[in-house]
Design a protein around this motif. Sequence first.
Motif, PDB file in Angstrom:
ATOM      1  N   UNK A  30      37.714  49.521  35.079  1.00 59.71           N
ATOM      2  CA  UNK A  30      37.778  48.173  34.514  1.00 59.71           C
ATOM      3  C   UNK A  30      38.935  47.384  35.115  1.00 59.71           C
ATOM      4  N   UNK A  31      40.048  48.068  35.342  1.00 57.04           N
ATOM      5  CA  UNK A  31      41.208  47.405  35.929  1.00 57.04           C
ATOM      6  C   UNK A  31      40.900  46.903  37.331  1.00 57.04           C
ATOM      7  N   UNK A  32      40.165  47.702  38.099  1.00 57.19           N
ATOM      8  CA  UNK A  32      39.793  47.288  39.454  1.00 57.19           C
ATOM      9  C   UNK A  32      38.903  46.048  39.403  1.00 57.19           C
ATOM     10  N   UNK A  33      37.892  46.053  38.527  1.00 54.61           N
ATOM     11  CA  UNK A  33      37.022  44.883  38.397  1.00 54.61           C
ATOM     12  C   UNK A  33      37.803  43.666  37.898  1.00 54.61           C
ATOM     13  N   UNK A  34      38.759  43.913  37.017  1.00 59.01           N
ATOM     14  CA  UNK A  34      39.574  42.823  36.490  1.00 59.01           C
ATOM     15  C   UNK A  34      40.335  42.129  37.615  1.00 59.01           C
ATOM     16  N   UNK A  35      40.901  42.899  38.525  1.00 56.18           N
ATOM     17  CA  UNK A  35      41.674  42.299  39.610  1.00 56.18           C
ATOM     18  C   UNK A  35      40.783  41.592  40.630  1.00 56.18           C
ATOM     19  N   UNK A  36      39.544  42.023  40.759  1.00 52.44           N
ATOM     20  CA  UNK A  36      38.588  41.233  41.552  1.00 52.44           C
ATOM     21  C   UNK A  36      38.355  39.891  40.859  1.00 52.44           C
ATOM     22  N   UNK A  37      38.179  39.937  39.540  1.00 52.45           N
ATOM     23  CA  UNK A  37      37.973  38.698  38.791  1.00 52.45           C
ATOM     24  C   UNK A  37      39.155  37.757  38.867  1.00 52.45           C
ATOM     25  N   UNK A  38      40.359  38.290  38.994  1.00 50.66           N
ATOM     26  CA  UNK A  38      41.545  37.447  39.075  1.00 50.66           C
ATOM     27  C   UNK A  38      41.503  36.489  40.261  1.00 50.66           C
ATOM     28  N   UNK A  39      40.788  36.856  41.305  1.00 51.50           N
ATOM     29  CA  UNK A  39      40.664  35.965  42.455  1.00 51.50           C
ATOM     30  C   UNK A  39      39.880  34.705  42.097  1.00 51.50           C
ATOM     31  N   UNK A  40      38.986  34.811  41.128  1.00 51.83           N
ATOM     32  CA  UNK A  40      38.064  33.703  40.846  1.00 51.83           C
ATOM     33  C   UNK A  40      38.451  32.841  39.650  1.00 51.83           C
ATOM     34  N   UNK A  41      39.327  33.328  38.783  1.00 50.97           N
ATOM     35  CA  UNK A  41      39.732  32.483  37.657  1.00 50.97           C
ATOM     36  C   UNK A  41      40.945  31.650  38.061  1.00 50.97           C
ATOM     37  N   UNK A  42      41.126  30.494  37.455  1.00 50.57           N
ATOM     38  CA  UNK A  42      42.247  29.613  37.835  1.00 50.57           C
ATOM     39  C   UNK A  42      43.565  30.033  37.208  1.00 50.57           C
ATOM     40  N   UNK A  43      43.884  31.317  37.305  1.00 52.02           N
ATOM     41  CA  UNK A  43      45.154  31.844  36.819  1.00 52.02           C
ATOM     42  C   UNK A  43      46.042  32.168  38.010  1.00 52.02           C
ATOM     43  N   UNK A  44      47.321  32.308  37.766  1.00 54.11           N
ATOM     44  CA  UNK A  44      48.251  32.621  38.844  1.00 54.11           C
ATOM     45  C   UNK A  44      47.979  34.027  39.379  1.00 54.11           C
ATOM     46  N   UNK A  45      47.760  34.140  40.682  1.00 54.39           N
ATOM     47  CA  UNK A  45      47.480  35.412  41.325  1.00 54.39           C
ATOM     48  C   UNK A  45      48.014  35.343  42.749  1.00 54.39           C
ATOM     49  N   UNK A 337      35.856  61.862  40.065  1.00 54.84           N
ATOM     50  CA  UNK A 337      36.528  60.611  39.724  1.00 54.84           C
ATOM     51  C   UNK A 337      37.870  60.836  39.045  1.00 54.84           C
ATOM     52  N   UNK A 338      38.015  61.921  38.290  1.00 51.29           N
ATOM     53  CA  UNK A 338      39.293  62.186  37.621  1.00 51.29           C
ATOM     54  C   UNK A 338      40.424  62.297  38.628  1.00 51.29           C
ATOM     55  N   UNK A 339      40.134  62.936  39.768  1.00 52.60           N
ATOM     56  CA  UNK A 339      41.150  63.038  40.814  1.00 52.60           C
ATOM     57  C   UNK A 339      41.217  61.778  41.661  1.00 52.60           C
ATOM     58  N   UNK A 340      40.127  61.008  41.684  1.00 54.36           N
ATOM     59  CA  UNK A 340      40.065  59.855  42.576  1.00 54.36           C
ATOM     60  C   UNK A 340      40.606  58.560  42.025  1.00 54.36           C
ATOM     61  N   UNK A 341      40.616  58.395  40.694  1.00 54.81           N
ATOM     62  CA  UNK A 341      40.956  57.072  40.163  1.00 54.81           C
ATOM     63  C   UNK A 341      42.411  56.690  40.400  1.00 54.81           C
ATOM     64  N   UNK A 342      43.299  57.674  40.504  1.00 54.92           N
ATOM     65  CA  UNK A 342      44.699  57.319  40.747  1.00 54.92           C
ATOM     66  C   UNK A 342      44.889  56.716  42.144  1.00 54.92           C
ATOM     67  N   UNK A 343      44.398  57.354  43.229  1.00 51.18           N
ATOM     68  CA  UNK A 343      44.472  56.663  44.519  1.00 51.18           C
ATOM     69  C   UNK A 343      43.652  55.379  44.551  1.00 51.18           C
ATOM     70  N   UNK A 344      42.535  55.327  43.804  1.00 52.99           N
ATOM     71  CA  UNK A 344      41.795  54.057  43.705  1.00 52.99           C
ATOM     72  C   UNK A 344      42.726  52.962  43.191  1.00 52.99           C
ATOM     73  N   UNK A 345      43.437  53.291  42.112  1.00 57.82           N
ATOM     74  CA  UNK A 345      44.343  52.317  41.514  1.00 57.82           C
ATOM     75  C   UNK A 345      45.438  51.893  42.489  1.00 57.82           C
ATOM     76  N   UNK A 346      45.986  52.840  43.228  1.00 60.64           N
ATOM     77  CA  UNK A 346      47.101  52.540  44.124  1.00 60.64           C
ATOM     78  C   UNK A 346      46.696  51.542  45.203  1.00 60.64           C
ATOM     79  N   UNK A 347      45.511  51.706  45.775  1.00 62.60           N
ATOM     80  CA  UNK A 347      45.143  50.873  46.942  1.00 62.60           C
ATOM     81  C   UNK A 347      44.286  49.668  46.582  1.00 62.60           C
ATOM     82  N   UNK A 348      43.668  49.650  45.410  1.00 67.06           N
ATOM     83  CA  UNK A 348      42.597  48.681  45.186  1.00 67.06           C
ATOM     84  C   UNK A 348      43.041  47.232  45.298  1.00 67.06           C
TER      85      UNK A 348
END
Length: 413
Positions: A30-45, A337-348
């Motif tokens: 959800x955090x990864x999708x949220x940061x994709x969404x941050x590009x499209x909303x008129x909030x500071x990013x 995914x349990x082992x993968x989500x941490x590197x996902x978070x780091x680079x996403x």
Amino acid sequence: MSVPPPLVSPSAMKGRRYDLDWIRVGAFMLLILYHVGMFYVPWDYHVNSPRPVEALEPIMLLTNPWRLTLLFLVSGCATRFLADGFEARGQSGWALAGSRILRLLPPLLFGMFVIVPPQSYYEIVEAAKGLGMADPAHSLVLKDFWLRYVTSTGHWCDADGCLTTPTWNHLWFIAYLLPYSLLLAAMIALPTVRRALQAAGDRVFRGWGLVVWPILYLILIRWFLAPRFEITHALTDDWYNHALSFGAFLFGYLIARSEAARQTLMRMRWPALIIALCSWAAWATYAWVYRGDVNPSEPLRQAMRIVYALDQAGFIAAILGFGARWLNRDAPALRYLSAGVFPFYIVHQTVTVVAAYNLAALHLPLGVEAGLLILITALGCLLAYEVARRIGWLGLLLGVKPQKAERTARSPA
């Protein structure tokens, strides 16, 4: 007079809590999708789409109040399992501290000096273009960028202030989780403190207290700390955020082994979901009506702080309750995914920022652009994980243990 059973029941001490693993994976996704969404909303990013979609704001607010709080809570649960594992092997809380330093400090430092700099680079490029500079990438503004980034000599400023480097940006979660883990390790290294801490949790988080006290706590810090301490992610002056995040972390530690808490959350999952959705509707409406320069009255502002706390507590309780009811089962996808989500978070976020800025220049249809951005982010995350799991101990730079060590560590939690 009968004495109620402690939160940590014998039945809860056996077997792995797969539901918490699934929730951790889901929260990071959800955090990864949220940061994709941050590009499209008129909030500071760091970078923003030239075609903002204001209607996305209520959807973004669906997870905004509780997404990181849930991650800190689940991290507290994971820390409890680690601590109990060390204790079962006759090791002290200081072994937990060493384990957390090894797992969290390398990716934090690597992230700050290698992963995060492209985010700052494109943030400067976009800001310079906003000030009328035609080609900032080939100007003196970004000459020797990385050297100036790591030495904090960039002097990149605009009307909103100056960019401080080096920075951890989205990795602030790791920067906070590390000292929280070390503080907890120091506390439980003393047996008397550990027993007193658990005894306090047994008294407070029993039955309805499992929900009532966290809600009251969230309301109080929202009332008294949030207006005085804006969230900065700077660690040293972020007192409302510390009260929220460390409180969730400690709460997760105390209830992780509790069968009574798990049963209570399962019983309350539907009422919690109803409260959460009603609170989200009220909060999203409030944020929509009073966006921009429109100021609400003080009584309304105070009432919305209660709504915000109910939103946080409701969604977190519902997720934990539904997770305990339906997700407490293993699967090959979960192990991957349990082992993968941490590197996902780091680079996403770096993948998202770089891809978003360059995709915007192609002027693709908005739906195509957004789909490509999600796909590129997902592929970038998968690539980083697959590389990290194949490079031995260097994988720790992206939060991945060597595979042999990872298999050894996956004893039942």
